[in-house]
Write a protein that holds these residues in place. Structure first.
Motif, PDB file in Angstrom:
ATOM      1  N   UNK A   6      10.349 -22.255 -64.581  1.00 30.19           N
ATOM      2  CA  UNK A   6      10.739 -21.076 -65.356  1.00 30.19           C
ATOM      3  C   UNK A   6      12.113 -21.208 -65.989  1.00 30.19           C
ATOM      4  N   UNK A   7      12.763 -22.339 -65.769  1.00 31.02           N
ATOM      5  CA  UNK A   7      14.078 -22.566 -66.369  1.00 31.02           C
ATOM      6  C   UNK A   7      13.899 -23.075 -67.800  1.00 31.02           C
ATOM      7  N   UNK A   8      15.008 -23.341 -68.454  1.00 25.32           N
ATOM      8  CA  UNK A   8      14.968 -23.888 -69.805  1.00 25.32           C
ATOM      9  C   UNK A   8      14.346 -25.281 -69.806  1.00 25.32           C
ATOM     10  N   UNK A   9      13.617 -25.593 -70.853  1.00 23.73           N
ATOM     11  CA  UNK A   9      13.204 -26.972 -71.109  1.00 23.73           C
ATOM     12  C   UNK A   9      14.427 -27.647 -71.721  1.00 23.73           C
ATOM     13  N   UNK A  10      14.891 -28.746 -71.111  1.00 27.76           N
ATOM     14  CA  UNK A  10      16.108 -29.410 -71.575  1.00 27.76           C
ATOM     15  C   UNK A  10      15.782 -30.846 -71.964  1.00 27.76           C
ATOM     16  N   UNK A  11      16.233 -31.222 -73.159  1.00 27.48           N
ATOM     17  CA  UNK A  11      16.080 -32.595 -73.623  1.00 27.48           C
ATOM     18  C   UNK A  11      17.359 -32.988 -74.346  1.00 27.48           C
ATOM     19  N   UNK A  12      17.551 -34.285 -74.527  1.00 25.29           N
ATOM     20  CA  UNK A  12      18.755 -34.757 -75.210  1.00 25.29           C
ATOM     21  C   UNK A  12      18.470 -36.058 -75.943  1.00 25.29           C
TER      22      UNK A  12
ATOM     23  N   UNK B 192      14.875 -21.968 -79.360  1.00 24.16           N
ATOM     24  CA  UNK B 192      15.617 -23.190 -79.058  1.00 24.16           C
ATOM     25  C   UNK B 192      17.106 -23.029 -79.323  1.00 24.16           C
ATOM     26  N   UNK B 193      17.905 -23.551 -78.391  1.00 27.52           N
ATOM     27  CA  UNK B 193      19.341 -23.696 -78.578  1.00 27.52           C
ATOM     28  C   UNK B 193      19.574 -25.172 -78.880  1.00 27.52           C
TER      29      UNK B 193
ATOM     30  N   UNK C  57      30.509 -20.227 -71.185  1.00 26.94           N
ATOM     31  CA  UNK C  57      29.652 -19.280 -70.472  1.00 26.94           C
ATOM     32  C   UNK C  57      30.014 -17.847 -70.832  1.00 26.94           C
ATOM     33  N   UNK C  58      31.291 -17.507 -70.784  1.00 28.62           N
ATOM     34  CA  UNK C  58      31.725 -16.135 -71.089  1.00 28.62           C
ATOM     35  C   UNK C  58      31.395 -15.771 -72.535  1.00 28.62           C
ATOM     36  N   UNK C  59      31.557 -16.706 -73.443  1.00 28.69           N
ATOM     37  CA  UNK C  59      31.230 -16.446 -74.848  1.00 28.69           C
ATOM     38  C   UNK C  59      29.748 -16.117 -74.993  1.00 28.69           C
ATOM     39  N   UNK C  60      28.892 -16.885 -74.338  1.00 31.74           N
ATOM     40  CA  UNK C  60      27.445 -16.634 -74.399  1.00 31.74           C
ATOM     41  C   UNK C  60      27.123 -15.289 -73.758  1.00 31.74           C
ATOM     42  N   UNK C  61      27.713 -15.024 -72.593  1.00 36.42           N
ATOM     43  CA  UNK C  61      27.442 -13.781 -71.874  1.00 36.42           C
ATOM     44  C   UNK C  61      27.874 -12.551 -72.680  1.00 36.42           C
TER      45      UNK C  61
ATOM     46  N   UNK D 162      21.243 -20.558 -67.181  1.00 36.60           N
ATOM     47  CA  UNK D 162      20.650 -19.298 -66.717  1.00 36.60           C
ATOM     48  C   UNK D 162      20.958 -18.162 -67.680  1.00 36.60           C
ATOM     49  N   UNK D 163      22.161 -18.151 -68.224  1.00 37.01           N
ATOM     50  CA  UNK D 163      22.526 -17.097 -69.185  1.00 37.01           C
ATOM     51  C   UNK D 163      21.701 -17.231 -70.469  1.00 37.01           C
ATOM     52  N   UNK D 164      21.519 -18.457 -70.942  1.00 31.90           N
ATOM     53  CA  UNK D 164      20.689 -18.671 -72.134  1.00 31.90           C
ATOM     54  C   UNK D 164      19.261 -18.226 -71.865  1.00 31.90           C
ATOM     55  N   UNK D 165      18.729 -18.582 -70.705  1.00 29.54           N
ATOM     56  CA  UNK D 165      17.369 -18.189 -70.336  1.00 29.54           C
ATOM     57  C   UNK D 165      17.249 -16.669 -70.248  1.00 29.54           C
ATOM     58  N   UNK D 166      18.243 -16.021 -69.659  1.00 31.31           N
ATOM     59  CA  UNK D 166      18.236 -14.559 -69.537  1.00 31.31           C
ATOM     60  C   UNK D 166      18.241 -13.886 -70.908  1.00 31.31           C
ATOM     61  N   UNK D 167      18.784 -14.578 -71.899  1.00 29.82           N
ATOM     62  CA  UNK D 167      18.819 -14.041 -73.266  1.00 29.82           C
ATOM     63  C   UNK D 167      17.561 -14.411 -74.059  1.00 29.82           C
ATOM     64  N   UNK D 168      16.580 -15.004 -73.389  1.00 30.22           N
ATOM     65  CA  UNK D 168      15.299 -15.274 -74.030  1.00 30.22           C
ATOM     66  C   UNK D 168      15.129 -16.665 -74.601  1.00 30.22           C
ATOM     67  N   UNK D 169      16.135 -17.519 -74.472  1.00 31.63           N
ATOM     68  CA  UNK D 169      16.003 -18.883 -74.981  1.00 31.63           C
ATOM     69  C   UNK D 169      15.130 -19.690 -74.019  1.00 31.63           C
TER      70      UNK D 169
END
Length: 178
Positions: free
Chosen positions: A66-72, A13-14, A143-147, A37-44
């Motif tokens: 297959x995308x992230x589960x997102x809640x708020x 989880x992020x 995005x760049x920081x995560x990547x 997509x970047x978070x998902x690619x990193x396994x989140x």
């Protein structure tokens, strides 16, 4: 590493927190397809956003495609459980949120709110990033920081011991040590 034996990815989880303020720029940034997509690619697998007083509402997702589960949510009496269960925390630059996350030993990206006047919070975030305890970003660079991030390069934050300073102040004030 990565996938579990049954083919289901382990939950990672992020947690995103903006505190009690309005920080729509951060919420918008984590709500982009690029960042998710970047978070998902990193396994989140999950993205939980605490959006505070903001007016921007992120898009929820059940992750079926297959995308992230997102809640708020807007507010919680305590975010401690969210912080404890997070694999990565993305936070506003409030000192309370920063130090609570670092004390828990969680990887942290601090996103500075450039709309705040006299933004002393950026100084704290930038100093701790320079010391390699966290990553520091702006909404437009998230995005760049995560990547580019390498969580293994982060150093644990060890709080200082204030006892010597307190003893010096007590001695100056004429208070006896225990």
């Amino acid at each position: 590493m990565g996938d579990a034996e049954d083919g289901v990815r382990p939950k990672k989880t992020v947690f995103v927190t903006v505190g009690t303020t309005c920080f729509d720029a951060l919420v918008r940034a984590v709500d982009t397809r690029e960042v998710q997509q970047e978070l998902s690619a990193r396994g989140y697998t999950h993205l939980v956003i605490q959006m505070g007083r903001g007016t921007y509402t992120p898009q929820k997702s059940d992750g079926e495609d297959g995308s992230l589960v997102v809640d708020y949510f807007t507010f919680s009496s305590s975010i401690a459980d969210y912080l404890r269960s997070a694999s990565l925390v993305i936070s506003h630059a409030g000192s309370g949120s920063i130090f609570e996350t670092l004390r828990l030993g969680k990887p942290l990206i601090v996103v500075v709110n450039e709309d705040l006047m006299d933004n002393h919070q950026s100084e704290l975030a930038e100093e701790l990033a320079e010391r390699k305890h966290l990553y520091c970003a702006r909404p437009q660079t998230l995005y760049k920081t995560i990547a580019d991030m390498d969580l293994e390069s982060l150093l644990p934050y060890v709080p200082g011991d204030a006892t010597p300073v307190a003893k010096l102040i007590n001695r100056f004030l004429g208070v006896l040590d225990d």
